[in-house]
Design an enzyme around this catalytic site. Structure first.
Site, short mmCIF file in Angstrom:
data_model
loop_
_atom_site.label_atom_id
_atom_site.label_comp_id
_atom_site.label_asym_id
_atom_site.label_seq_id
_atom_site.Cartn_x
_atom_site.Cartn_y
_atom_site.Cartn_z
N ASP A 11 60.48 -19.73 57.71
CA ASP A 11 59.98 -18.42 58.12
C ASP A 11 61.06 -17.61 58.83
O ASP A 11 61.11 -16.39 58.72
CB ASP A 11 58.79 -18.60 59.09
CG ASP A 11 57.57 -19.15 58.37
OD1 ASP A 11 57.51 -18.98 57.13
OD2 ASP A 11 56.71 -19.74 59.03
N LYS B 128 63.01 -13.16 57.88
CA LYS B 128 63.10 -11.94 58.66
C LYS B 128 64.31 -11.14 58.21
O LYS B 128 65.40 -11.67 58.04
CB LYS B 128 63.23 -12.26 60.16
CG LYS B 128 62.14 -13.20 60.67
CD LYS B 128 60.76 -12.61 60.50
CE LYS B 128 59.68 -13.56 61.03
NZ LYS B 128 58.32 -13.03 60.85
#
Length: 883
Positions: free
Chosen positions: A767, A771
């Site tokens: 994860d 970004k």
């Protein structure tokens, strides 16, 4: 003719001069030029000689020594056989006093029972003698100073070496010879013309002086030595303006009589010069001294003839054109003959003929490098040595400045005598045919001649076949200028299939077009005609194909960063051993980064590549770089090693494979993109017979890809593959424990060299990496904001008695694949890893109960570069390297 005070005077006519022969025995030499006036009568082999001291003219036969030999009483029988060794030293070898003294040392150190040494004139002396004749014919008084230069050269040389009676004896004879030569050239000056026999007599003095000096030097050292004027022994019959045939029977008879008067264990003989059956001086023409040595070897039935020169032996090709040329340890007589004919600097073909008759080997050696064994030319033994077995082609030679004459027409087919008429016309104009090629349809005949003769030949043919050309039976007599011949020579070619295919394939790869081909049924040579501009390129291409290892690789390293630089260090350390033990020749011809590249034509010195790149590097250009690595037609195989993590570089793989370039890479981009692009690469690789190896893209140096390939190729069925495939993520999660920040561990991994240059490539499945950030530096700065989330995850795993691992699973049975973060009990194999270890479990039909496990370091420059190096060696094995 009149006489005044005992001196005859006369005016010399051109006719009288042209029909005369001039010979002066030493016993009749005048003391000075002023007291000597020659008078020549057109009476064969006779000369009038007189001075103030001789009131009556004296008839002197052409060869006083020859006459004396005829009446000599035989004293000593000439021994023949292996006790004799023959040496020949050319002009360079006796070019000065130091060199002559070195020659004397070689001769006296030869342990043979008896030695015969053939010497040429000192370097440049023959040219100086020809020049003096030319000046005299041109009525240029400087012929006197030219002879003075010859006198000075030999005087200084003798004074450096000889002393006492030996020096005085030589200088007395030298001065007498020069005085007589001046008198003779004065006659040439008057007549304005010199006959061939007169010229041969004059220029032969260089050999006489060399032989005398070396003989006196060896005698001065205390050895039994004498010198031979070979005009008293060697008898030859001129067959053309540039060739003679030895009369062995008469020469042998004269040699026996000469030796009976001059028995010695060391004989220094003059090279180049001989006599006709009528005792007229002549020469052995081109390479005459080598020919002299071969004839003498045959006459003495010598054990060996050694030709001393200034090179280490016979090369596989002209070393001035092919830097990779090697010294050949042995050649058969036929191989040497063929290579000589086609221009190789070996021996003149006729030099080999006398020694072949008695199986006398010829050895070519370097007088300036006595440690080099040289090249032995002999009859091949029954048990062929390793050199014969390695390459069926011994050497390559070229002839330049040729033209092709092509005679073609439908009227030639089936017409007897056409070829005879063609070459009869060529013979009539005195042209030399180098090579002939004819189609089996008999529609055309082409042949190569020296370019300077081609116009004369073409005109002669058009004249001879004018009616056939007008009637259309012949369509053309065409000339193709600017050609060269390339010949491949080897006695083993006849028994080795595929030689021609290899030769033509090498030329095709070098993009060279062949104009004509010729090969005899003996198959000692294959001859091709090509454009002159292509000759050197062709020579290098075919030589490399036969003489370089089949596993010689032209390598280009893309990305000399951490992995690339480490690979270069590994190549540096292992290259010599690989070449010596396994015949694998790895040559890094170029190194490029995104900004600067270094190119080399012969191979970069890997011990100082960084320094060289700093000094000689140029602006990087990927297209130019690839063209340089692959454009070297002289190295059989090209491989590009992509050590980057750049998708732009990976996008070129398809084009490179299509061009026949092998690719080896740890770059994951090509294999982790769209599946159809990967499948296209694999399909092209199989179609083009090029190789695409990427072992180091998974597990660094671990044999994961090769293990999978081995299972599939042997018929096993894969059920699932599960494991920790990323050494980087393995390191991160092995180090990520309670009390440590996630960002801190990632930074540590990057500093240790375990991550890609951009860590987002390693973390792309997490994860965090999803970004959006502008750059790798921005990403590293923003990474600490995720530490709190990761702290919660590691705490949860710890509370459950587990550890976090980032794993990939390929479920082949259900056709599913996933990559995710999972927690495992501390006794699970995945939990036992340390550092950057990878672990992969293969569950297959064969390994169902107990999966096949591959485990080891999966990240780091050393192991990744080692994986790439392993792929390079695997490629070499595929290309033919021994296992």
């Amino acid at each position: 003719m009149a006489a005044s005070n005992g001196v005859f005077t006369n005016t010399l006519s051109r006719s009288q001069f042209n029909h005369s022969r001039f010979f002066l025995p030493s016993s009749s030499r005048p003391s000075s030029l002023s007291s000597f006036k020659p008078f020549l009568l057109p009476r064969k082999n006779l000369v009038y000689q007189w001075t103030k001291q001789w009131p009556n003219p004296v008839y002197i036969h052409a060869s006083v020594k020859a006459a004396s030999l005829e009446s000599a009483v035989e004293k000593t029988e000439l021994p023949k056989g292996d006790m004799w060794s023959v040496h020949k030293f050319g002009g360079t070898c006796v070019g000065g006093s130091d060199r002559i003294m070195s020659v004397a040392d070689i001769v006296v150190k030869d342990t043979s029972e008896r030695k015969l040494v053939v010497v040429s004139a000192m370097s440049k002396v023959t040219d100086m003698m020809y020049d003096s004749i030319k000046r005299a014919q041109s009525r240029d008084n400087s012929f006197l100073s030219a002879l003075d230069a010859v006198l000075e050269k030999h005087t200084l040389t003798a004074k450096d070496m000889l002393e006492g009676d030996e020096l005085l004896s030589f200088l007395s004879r030298l001065h007498d010879d020069i005085s007589n030569l001046k008198a003779m050239l004065r006659a040439i000056y008057i007549a304005g013309h010199a006959t061939e026999s007169f010229t041969d007599f004059v220029v032969g003095h260089g050999e006489l002086w060399s032989a005398q000096m070396l003989s006196l030097l060896i005698k001065q050292k205390g050895f039994d030595c004498t010198w031979m004027d070979t005009r008293d022994v060697l008898v030859v019959n001129p067959t053309s303006s540039n060739q003679v045939d030895p009369d062995f029977q008469e020469s042998e008879r004269r040699l026996d009589k000469w030796f009976s008067l001059n028995p010695s264990s060391i004989i220094i003989a003059t090279g180049f010069i001989a006599s006709t059956p009528q005792n007229i001086p002549t020469t052995l023409k081109r390479d005459g001294s080598d020919f002299s040595a071969a004839i003498m070897g045959a006459l003495f039935r010598a054990r060996q003839v050694t030709i001393w020169t200034d090179v280490d032996g016979v090369y596989s090709a002209d070393p001035r054109k092919v830097s990779e040329a090697v010294i050949l340890h042995t050649l058969s007589y036929q191989e040497a003959w063929e290579m000589s004919y086609f221009g190789a600097n070996v021996l003149h073909p006729r030099t080999i003929i006398p020694v072949m008759r008695y199986d006398i080997p010829i050895v070519i050696r370097n007088v300036f490098n006595l440690s080099a064994p040289g090249t032995k030319i002999c009859r091949p033994s029954a048990d062929e040595n390793g050199e014969h077995m390695q390459s069926p082609v011994k050497g390559f030679a070229t002839i330049d400045n040729l033209a092709i004459v092509n005679v073609e027409g439908t009227g030639m087919a089936g017409v007897p005598g056409t070829a005879s008429a063609i070459f009869s016309a060529v013979k009539d104009v005195g042209a030399n045919v180098i090579m002939i090629s004819q189609a089996s349809s008999e529609h055309s005949v082409c042949f190569a001649v020296p370019e300077k003769e081609v116009n004369t030949v073409a005109e002669a043919l058009r004249s001879r076949f004018s009616q056939a050309l007008e009637a259309g039976r012949l369509s053309q007599v065409a000339v193709i200028p600017n050609c060269s011949i390339l010949a491949a020579v080897g006695q083993k070619m006849a028994s080795t299939p595929g030689v021609s295919a290899t030769l033509f394939n090498a030329l095709a790869k070098a993009n060279i077009n062949i104009r004509a081909i010729a090969q005899g049924c003996s198959e000692y040579n294959i001859t091709v005609v090509l454009k002159r501009d292509d000759c050197i390129k062709a020579l290098r291409a075919v030589h490399s194909r036969f003489y370089l290892s089949r596993t010689t690789l032209s390598m280009g390293i893309i990305g000399p960063g951490l992995i690339g630089a480490t690979l270069l260090d590994q190549l540096r350390d292992q290259a010599a051993e690989l070449k010596e033990k396994f015949n694998i020749d790895l040559r890094v011809m170029g190194i490029t980064s995104s900004k600067k590249m270094l190119l080399s034509d012969s191979g970069i010195d890997l011990s100082r590549w960084k320094e060289i790149r700093t000094e000689q590097g140029q602006v990087a250009d990927l297209q130019q770089f690839v063209q340089h690595i692959h454009g070297n037609q002289f190295i059989p195989n090209t491989v590009l090693v992509d050590c980057t993590a750049d998708s732009y570089i990976a996008s070129h793989y398809h084009d490179w494979l299509r061009k026949g370039i092998h690719i080896i890479t740890p770059n994951k981009k090509a294999n982790s993109g769209p599946l159809d692009q990967y499948l296209k690469l694999r399909a092209l690789q199989r179609q083009s017979y090029t190789h695409y190896f990427y072992e180091a893209t998974v597990g660094a140096g671990l044999p994961i890809i090769s293990t999978l390939r081995g299972l599939l190729e042997t018929g096993d069925k894969i059920l699932s593959i599960e494991g920790i495939f990323s050494g980087t993520l393995s390191y991160i999660f092995n180090k990520f424990k309670l009390g440590r920040n996630f960002s801190e561990v990632v930074t540590e991994a990057k500093q240790a060299g375990f991550t890609e240059p951009d860590p987002r490539d390693d973390l792309s499945g997490t994860d965090v990496a999803r970004k959006a950030t502008a750059s790798a530096d921005d990403f590293m700065q923003q990474l600490p904001q995720f530490d709190e989330d990761w702290a919660k995850k590691i705490q949860a795993a710890e509370d459950a008695g587990e550890v976090l691992r980032y794993v990939g699973v390929v479920d082949v049975t259900n056709e599913k694949g996933l990559v995710k973060l999972k927690s495992y009990k501390k006794d699970h194999p995945f939990s036992q890893l340390s550092g950057s270890d990878n672990i992969i479990l293969f569950t297959t039909e064969r390994y169902k109960e107990q999966p096949l496990i591959v485990r080891g370091p999966g990240a780091g420059a050393e192991v990744t570069a080692g994986g790439v190096f392993s792929d390079i060696l695997r490629l070499s094995s595929y290309l033919g390297a021994p296992s």
